[in-house]
Design a protein around this motif. Structure first.
Motif, mmCIF file in Angstrom:
data_model
loop_
_atom_site.group_PDB
_atom_site.id
_atom_site.type_symbol
_atom_site.label_atom_id
_atom_site.label_comp_id
_atom_site.label_asym_id
_atom_site.label_seq_id
_atom_site.Cartn_x
_atom_site.Cartn_y
_atom_site.Cartn_z
ATOM 1 N N ASP A 68 59.318 19.339 55.059
ATOM 2 C CA ASP A 68 60.622 18.674 54.954
ATOM 3 C C ASP A 68 60.498 17.156 54.980
ATOM 4 N N ASP A 69 59.441 16.641 55.650
ATOM 5 C CA ASP A 69 59.257 15.185 55.730
ATOM 6 C C ASP A 69 58.545 14.618 54.495
ATOM 7 N N GLY A 70 58.241 15.486 53.508
ATOM 8 C CA GLY A 70 57.603 15.041 52.279
ATOM 9 C C GLY A 70 56.090 15.176 52.277
ATOM 10 N N SER A 71 55.498 15.403 53.432
ATOM 11 C CA SER A 71 54.046 15.561 53.494
ATOM 12 C C SER A 71 53.637 16.930 52.946
ATOM 13 N N GLU A 72 52.374 17.057 52.570
ATOM 14 C CA GLU A 72 51.845 18.327 52.084
ATOM 15 C C GLU A 72 50.732 18.789 53.008
ATOM 16 N N GLU A 73 50.681 20.092 53.207
ATOM 17 C CA GLU A 73 49.633 20.701 54.014
ATOM 18 C C GLU A 73 49.144 21.956 53.324
ATOM 19 N N GLU A 74 47.928 22.360 53.647
ATOM 20 C CA GLU A 74 47.425 23.633 53.161
ATOM 21 C C GLU A 74 47.941 24.711 54.103
ATOM 22 N N HIS A 75 48.623 25.696 53.556
ATOM 23 C CA HIS A 75 49.173 26.782 54.361
ATOM 24 C C HIS A 75 48.031 27.669 54.820
ATOM 25 N N LYS A 76 48.023 28.017 56.102
ATOM 26 C CA LYS A 76 46.976 28.903 56.617
ATOM 27 C C LYS A 76 47.156 30.297 56.057
ATOM 28 N N ALA A 77 46.051 30.944 55.729
ATOM 29 C CA ALA A 77 46.088 32.274 55.139
ATOM 30 C C ALA A 77 45.724 33.339 56.166
ATOM 31 N N LEU A 78 46.383 34.478 56.051
ATOM 32 C CA LEU A 78 46.011 35.642 56.855
ATOM 33 C C LEU A 78 44.932 36.398 56.090
ATOM 34 N N LYS A 79 43.846 36.718 56.744
ATOM 35 C CA LYS A 79 42.733 37.400 56.076
ATOM 36 C C LYS A 79 42.857 38.920 56.153
ATOM 37 N N ASP A 80 43.443 39.427 57.225
ATOM 38 C CA ASP A 80 43.558 40.872 57.420
ATOM 39 C C ASP A 80 44.743 41.421 56.617
ATOM 40 N N ALA A 81 44.462 42.314 55.675
ATOM 41 C CA ALA A 81 45.507 42.851 54.791
ATOM 42 C C ALA A 81 46.566 43.633 55.563
ATOM 43 N N GLY A 82 46.163 44.374 56.581
ATOM 44 C CA GLY A 82 47.121 45.136 57.379
ATOM 45 C C GLY A 82 48.064 44.229 58.144
ATOM 46 N N GLN A 83 47.507 43.172 58.742
ATOM 47 C CA GLN A 83 48.337 42.201 59.455
ATOM 48 C C GLN A 83 49.305 41.526 58.492
ATOM 49 N N ALA A 84 48.803 41.153 57.323
ATOM 50 C CA ALA A 84 49.641 40.467 56.336
ATOM 51 C C ALA A 84 50.799 41.361 55.900
ATOM 52 N N LYS A 85 50.516 42.624 55.607
ATOM 53 C CA LYS A 85 51.561 43.555 55.171
ATOM 54 C C LYS A 85 52.623 43.712 56.250
ATOM 55 N N ASN A 86 52.186 43.902 57.492
ATOM 56 C CA ASN A 86 53.140 44.061 58.594
ATOM 57 C C ASN A 86 53.969 42.798 58.792
ATOM 58 N N LEU A 87 53.308 41.636 58.750
ATOM 59 C CA LEU A 87 54.021 40.376 58.939
ATOM 60 C C LEU A 87 55.044 40.147 57.833
ATOM 61 N N VAL A 88 54.685 40.416 56.603
ATOM 62 C CA VAL A 88 55.608 40.257 55.472
ATOM 63 C C VAL A 88 56.802 41.184 55.620
ATOM 64 N N GLN A 89 56.555 42.430 56.003
ATOM 65 C CA GLN A 89 57.671 43.364 56.211
ATOM 66 C C GLN A 89 58.579 42.878 57.326
ATOM 67 N N TRP A 90 57.976 42.319 58.376
ATOM 68 C CA TRP A 90 58.765 41.788 59.487
ATOM 69 C C TRP A 90 59.605 40.600 59.025
ATOM 70 N N ILE A 91 59.008 39.682 58.276
ATOM 71 C CA ILE A 91 59.747 38.505 57.788
ATOM 72 C C ILE A 91 60.921 38.938 56.910
ATOM 73 N N LEU A 92 60.680 39.859 55.982
ATOM 74 C CA LEU A 92 61.740 40.293 55.071
ATOM 75 C C LEU A 92 62.848 41.066 55.786
ATOM 76 N N ALA A 93 62.575 41.568 56.980
ATOM 77 C CA ALA A 93 63.595 42.278 57.762
ATOM 78 C C ALA A 93 64.498 41.320 58.542
ATOM 79 N N GLN A 94 64.168 40.037 58.536
ATOM 80 C CA GLN A 94 64.955 39.062 59.312
ATOM 81 C C GLN A 94 66.248 38.737 58.606
#
Length: 126
Positions: free
Chosen positions: A100-126
Motif C-alpha cells: 500500500d505504501d508503494g514499495s515492492e516485496e517478494e511474497h514468501k512462498a509456501l513449499k508444502d502443497a498440503g499446507q498451501a491447499k488448506n490455507l487457500v481453502q481457509w482464505i477463500l472461506a473468509q
C-alpha cells in the motif's frame, strides 16, 4: 417363491433394493458440501510462514486482509471455478507484490502443497 429381479453391477449390488440404496447414498454424498479447511492447520501455516506479519483476517496491515483477498479472488472467478487454483499459484510462487505504501516485496512462498491447499481453502472461506 417369488422370482426377484437381479442386478449385477461393478458395485456389487445384487438386487433392486441394494441398487436403490446405493443410488440414494451416492445422491446424498454428492449434495454434501466439501470438507472445510482445517482452521488450526491454516493458522499454524500462516504463523510458521510469516503471513501474519503482513495479513490479518479482517483488517489491512502491510498487506490486505484475508477477507479482502477472498473477495478479490471470488470476484475474478465469476463462476469459472478457478479461484482456488489461482490463489494456490500465488501462495506457492514468490511473485513481487506491491504494498500500500508503494514499495515492492517478494511474497514468501509456501513449499508444502498440503499446507498451501488448506490455507487457500481457509482464505477463500473468509
Amino acid at each position: 417363491m417369488v422370482n426377484r429381479r437381479r442386478f449385477f453391477t461393478p458395485r456389487g449390488c445384487d438386487d433392486e433394493s441394494d441398487f436403490l440404496l446405493a443410488g440414494a447414498a451416492a445422491a446424498l454424498a454428492s449434495s454434501v458440501p466439501a470438507i472445510a479447511a482445517d482452521d488450526a492447520a491454516a493458522t499454524k501455516a500462516m504463523k510458521d510462514s510469516g503471513c501474519t506479519k503482513c495479513h490479518a483476517t479482517d483488517k489491512a496491515k502491510k498487506g490486505p486482509a484475508y477477507q479482502k483477498i477472498a473477495a478479490k479472488y471470488k470476484d475474478k472467478d465469476k463462476g469459472k471455478g478457478d479461484a482456488e487454483a489461482k490463489l494456490t499459484e500465488f501462495v506457492t510462487k514468490s511473485p513481487k507484490v506491491k504494498m500500500d505504501d508503494g514499495s515492492e516485496e517478494e511474497h514468501k512462498a509456501l513449499k508444502d502443497a498440503g499446507q498451501a491447499k488448506n490455507l487457500v481453502q481457509w482464505i477463500l472461506a473468509q
